[in-house]
Design a protein around this motif. Structure first.
Motif, PDB file in Angstrom:
ATOM      1  N   GLU A  55       0.836  -1.204   0.000  1.00  0.00           N
ATOM      2  CA  GLU A  55       0.000   0.000   0.000  1.00  0.00           C
ATOM      3  C   GLU A  55       0.872   1.255   0.000  1.00  0.00           C
ATOM      4  O   GLU A  55       0.668   2.196   0.761  1.00  0.00           O
ATOM      5  N   LEU A 106       2.059   4.513  -1.512  1.00  0.00           N
ATOM      6  CA  LEU A 106       1.769   5.611  -2.431  1.00  0.00           C
ATOM      7  C   LEU A 106       3.040   6.186  -3.046  1.00  0.00           C
ATOM      8  O   LEU A 106       3.004   6.736  -4.146  1.00  0.00           O
ATOM      9  N   TYR A 149       3.630   3.910  -5.980  1.00  0.00           N
ATOM     10  CA  TYR A 149       2.596   4.232  -6.965  1.00  0.00           C
ATOM     11  C   TYR A 149       2.929   5.538  -7.685  1.00  0.00           C
ATOM     12  O   TYR A 149       2.738   5.660  -8.897  1.00  0.00           O
ATOM     13  N   ASP A 150       3.420   6.524  -6.953  1.00  0.00           N
ATOM     14  CA  ASP A 150       3.755   7.819  -7.542  1.00  0.00           C
ATOM     15  C   ASP A 150       4.802   7.682  -8.637  1.00  0.00           C
ATOM     16  O   ASP A 150       4.818   8.465  -9.598  1.00  0.00           O
ATOM     17  N   CYS A 180      -8.901   9.493  -7.802  1.00  0.00           N
ATOM     18  CA  CYS A 180      -9.010   9.076  -6.394  1.00  0.00           C
ATOM     19  C   CYS A 180      -9.687   7.718  -6.268  1.00  0.00           C
ATOM     20  O   CYS A 180      -9.293   6.889  -5.430  1.00  0.00           O
ATOM     21  N   TYR A 208      -7.234   4.780  -6.776  1.00  0.00           N
ATOM     22  CA  TYR A 208      -6.437   4.389  -5.616  1.00  0.00           C
ATOM     23  C   TYR A 208      -7.310   3.752  -4.529  1.00  0.00           C
ATOM     24  O   TYR A 208      -6.865   2.862  -3.811  1.00  0.00           O
ATOM     25  N   ARG A 209      -8.543   4.204  -4.426  1.00  0.00           N
ATOM     26  CA  ARG A 209      -9.460   3.597  -3.466  1.00  0.00           C
ATOM     27  C   ARG A 209      -9.694   2.129  -3.820  1.00  0.00           C
ATOM     28  O   ARG A 209      -9.663   1.251  -2.955  1.00  0.00           O
ATOM     29  N   LEU A 256      -7.761   0.084  -5.578  1.00  0.00           N
ATOM     30  CA  LEU A 256      -6.560  -0.711  -5.329  1.00  0.00           C
ATOM     31  C   LEU A 256      -6.451  -1.070  -3.848  1.00  0.00           C
ATOM     32  O   LEU A 256      -6.121  -2.212  -3.488  1.00  0.00           O
ATOM     33  N   THR A 287      -1.088  13.461   0.935  1.00  0.00           N
ATOM     34  CA  THR A 287      -1.787  13.046  -0.274  1.00  0.00           C
ATOM     35  C   THR A 287      -3.286  13.246  -0.076  1.00  0.00           C
ATOM     36  O   THR A 287      -3.761  13.527   1.022  1.00  0.00           O
ATOM     37  N   TYR A 302      -5.407  10.779  -0.686  1.00  0.00           N
ATOM     38  CA  TYR A 302      -5.992   9.442  -0.637  1.00  0.00           C
ATOM     39  C   TYR A 302      -6.074   8.966   0.807  1.00  0.00           C
ATOM     40  O   TYR A 302      -5.048   8.730   1.455  1.00  0.00           O
ATOM     41  N   TYR A 347      -4.569   5.254   3.415  1.00  0.00           N
ATOM     42  CA  TYR A 347      -3.271   4.691   3.050  1.00  0.00           C
ATOM     43  C   TYR A 347      -2.264   4.952   4.174  1.00  0.00           C
ATOM     44  O   TYR A 347      -2.393   5.938   4.911  1.00  0.00           O
TER      45      TYR A 347
END
Length: 421
Positions: free
Chosen positions: A195, A197, A200-201, A223, A226-227, A229, A386, A388, A391
Motif C-alpha cells: 500500500e 503511495l 505508486y507515484d 481518487c 487508488y481507493r 486498489l 496526499t 488518498y 493509506y
C-alpha cells in the motif's frame, strides 16, 4: 509471371533454409563497422533477390528491426531451422532466435526445441528470446517484390518477442514486450502489497489513471482508482505472479500479477511518460461473480502459478534526502533541482515539461501552474501529504507553493548523477 527465374505462384523451395544466410561473426561485424566509418554504409547488407528469399529477406529485415528497437547487434549464427542473434540492450545481453516461414507454417516450438534453444552454448549468459516472421513475395509494378512481417501475415501486426522460460519443470514461451515492462509488473506488486503511495507515484500516470471496476460496468479513475486498489488489497490479499494463456492462445503465455479468487491483473503503460501505468484491467477467473463483467466465459484459458515474489529490498537503494536546491533555468531544463542524499550522492531532477513550454512565463504541468518563483520555493518534507484516505503515511517528498508534491523516491528514480561545474 516470372522475373529473374522466380515464379511467385510456385511453392517455396525445399532448399530455402537458414543455411542460405551467411552468419556475421564478431570479427566480421568489426570489419564492416570499420568499412562503414569510411564509406558511410551501415552494417546491414541487403538481401539478394533469388528463389531463396525466406531466410535472406527475414535476416535483413530483423537485423534492422533489432537496431530500430534499441538492441545493439553483436553477432549471428545459423542453425538447422533458425538463426540466432546475440545483442545488447540497456546493459543486458540477449540471444534472439529468429524463425521464418514462407507460404507454410513450419516452425517447431515444441518443449524439446525450447529446451535445446535455452541450453544451446550460443545462448550462454543471456536472456533467450524467440521471434517468428513471415517473408512474402508479390508481383507488383512489373517485378517481384518482397516484404517481411509478423508470422500470421498481417502487415500491420506489431512484431513480438517471446521469452523462453523454465517454470515448474516446463519450458514455455512468454510474451516479452521489453524488460522495462516486466520490471513494472514487479513494481506494481511491490506497491500494491505494501500500500505504498510513494511507489505508486513513481509507476502510475498522474492524470486520469483508471481501473476496471468489479462492482459496476465501468472504470474508476483518479481518487477512485487508488481507493479500488486499496480495497482490493484489503479484501483479497497480496498480488502473486503467474504465467497464463489468454483468449485460447495455444502458443504463448503472459507473465502477470494475479489475485486469488479474483483474476489476472493486466495493465497498459504510457510510453511517453516513462512507461507509467495508465490503465489496469482484471481478467477474472469467474466473471459471473462480479457485476462489472457482462461476459460469462473467462478469458484465462490456462494458468501456471509461480512461487517467486517481488524483491522486498527493491527500493532499499534509495537513500534519504538531506537537502534540495533549485537550479537556475536553462534551455531544455526550465525547472531543475539538485538533491543531496545521506549517502553522499548528488543528483539532478528535471521536471518533464513539454519542449514548447520551456520559454513560457507560466507552465501548466499535471494540473498545476509553475513559474520560476514557484519552482525556486521548493521544500522537502519528511512525510508527503496526499489526497488518498486510509493509506499508510508517505515517505519523503518535495512540496511546492502551488500545492504540487512529488515523492523523493520518484525523483531519485528519474534523476541523474550531478557534478558541480
Amino acid at each position: 509471371m516470372k522475373n529473374n527465374k522466380v515464379n511467385i505462384y510456385e511453392a517455396d523451395s525445399s532448399q530455402d533454409r537458414p543455411s542460405t544466410v551467411t552468419p556475421i561473426t564478431r570479427e566480421e561485424r568489426h570489419r564492416r563497422e570499420l568499412q562503414s566509418s569510411f564509406s558511410g554504409q551501415g552494417l546491414k547488407k541487403k538481401a539478394s533477390d533469388s528463389q531463396f528469399y525466406i531466410w535472406r529477406q527475414a535476416d535483413y529485415f530483423f537485423r534492422g528491426w533489432l537496431e530500430t528497437n534499441g538492441y545493439k547487434f553483436d553477432c549471428s549464427a545459423v542453425f538447422n531451422n533458425c538463426i540466432g542473434y546475440r545483442c545488447l540492450r540497456h546493459g543486458l545481453t540477449y540471444t534472439v532466435y529468429m524463425f521464418a516461414r514462407g507460404l507454410l507454417d513450419t516452425a517447431d516450438f515444441s518443449e524439446k526445441k525450447l529446451r535445446w534453444l535455452s541450453k544451446n552454448s550460443f545462448s550462454k549468459d543471456s536472456t533467450v528470446l524467440v521471434v517468428y516472421l513471415r517473408s512474402k513475395r508479390i508481383w507488383k509494378d512489373g517485378e517481384v517484390q518482397y516484404s517481411v512481417c509478423w508470422y500470421t501475415g498481417e502487415e500491420k501486426q506489431r512484431i513480438e518477442l517471446w521469452k523462453i522460460t523454465h517454470v515448474n519443470n516446463r519450458y514455455i514461451l512468454v510474451y516479452f514486450p521489453r524488460q522495462e515492462i516486466e520490471d513494472i509488473a514487479l513494481k506494481l506488486m511491490y506497491a500494491f502489497n505494501r500500500e505504498s503511495l510513494d511507489v505508486y507515484d513513481s509507476i502510475i500516470v498522474e492524470r486520469d489513471p483508471s481501473i476496471k471496476s468489479l462492482d459496476f460496468k465501468g472504470y474508476s479513475e483518479n481518487c477512485s482508482f487508488y481507493r479500488d486498489l486499496l480495497l482490493l488489497h484489503r479484501q483479497y490479499g497480496n498480488m502473486k505472479y503467474c504465467y497464463c494463456r489468454v483468449d485460447d492462445n495455444d502458443r504463448v503465455y503472459c507473465g502477470l500479477p494475479y489475485l486469488e479468487e479474483v483474476g489476472c491483473i493486466v495493465f497498459s503503460v504510457d510510453i511517453y511518460d516513462n512507461d507509467r501505468i495508465k490503465k489496469i484491467e482484471i481478467y477474472p477467473f469467474n466473471p459471473g461473480q462480479f457485476l462489472g463483467f457482462d461476459y460469462s466465459k473467462s478469458r484465462i484459458s490456462d494458468i501456471i502459478p509461480v512461487f517467486f515474489r517481488e524483491d522486498p529490498k527493491m527500493y532499499n537503494h534509495v537513500p534519504k534526502l538531506v537537502n534540495v536546491v533549485p537550479l537556475p533555468p536553462v534551455s531544455t531544463e526550465r525547472f531543475a533541482l539538485k538533491m543531496y542524499f545521506n549517502n553522499g550522492d548528488c543528483r539532478k531532477y528535471v521536471l518533464p515539461i513539454k519542449r514548447e513550454d520551456e520559454s513560457a512565463e507560466n507552465v501548466l504541468f499535471s494540473g498545476y501552474v509553475f513559474s520560476d518563483d514557484i519552482w525556486s520555493a521548493v521544500e522537502f518534507v519528511e512525510h508527503r501529504l496526499t489526497d488518498y484516505d486510509d493509506y499508510p503515511a508517505c515517505g519523503q517528498g518535495l512540496l511546492f507553493g502551488n500545492g504540487y508534491s512529488i515523492s523523493v523516491l520518484r525523483c531519485y528514480e528519474e534523476s541523474k548523477p550531478f557534478s558541480e561545474p
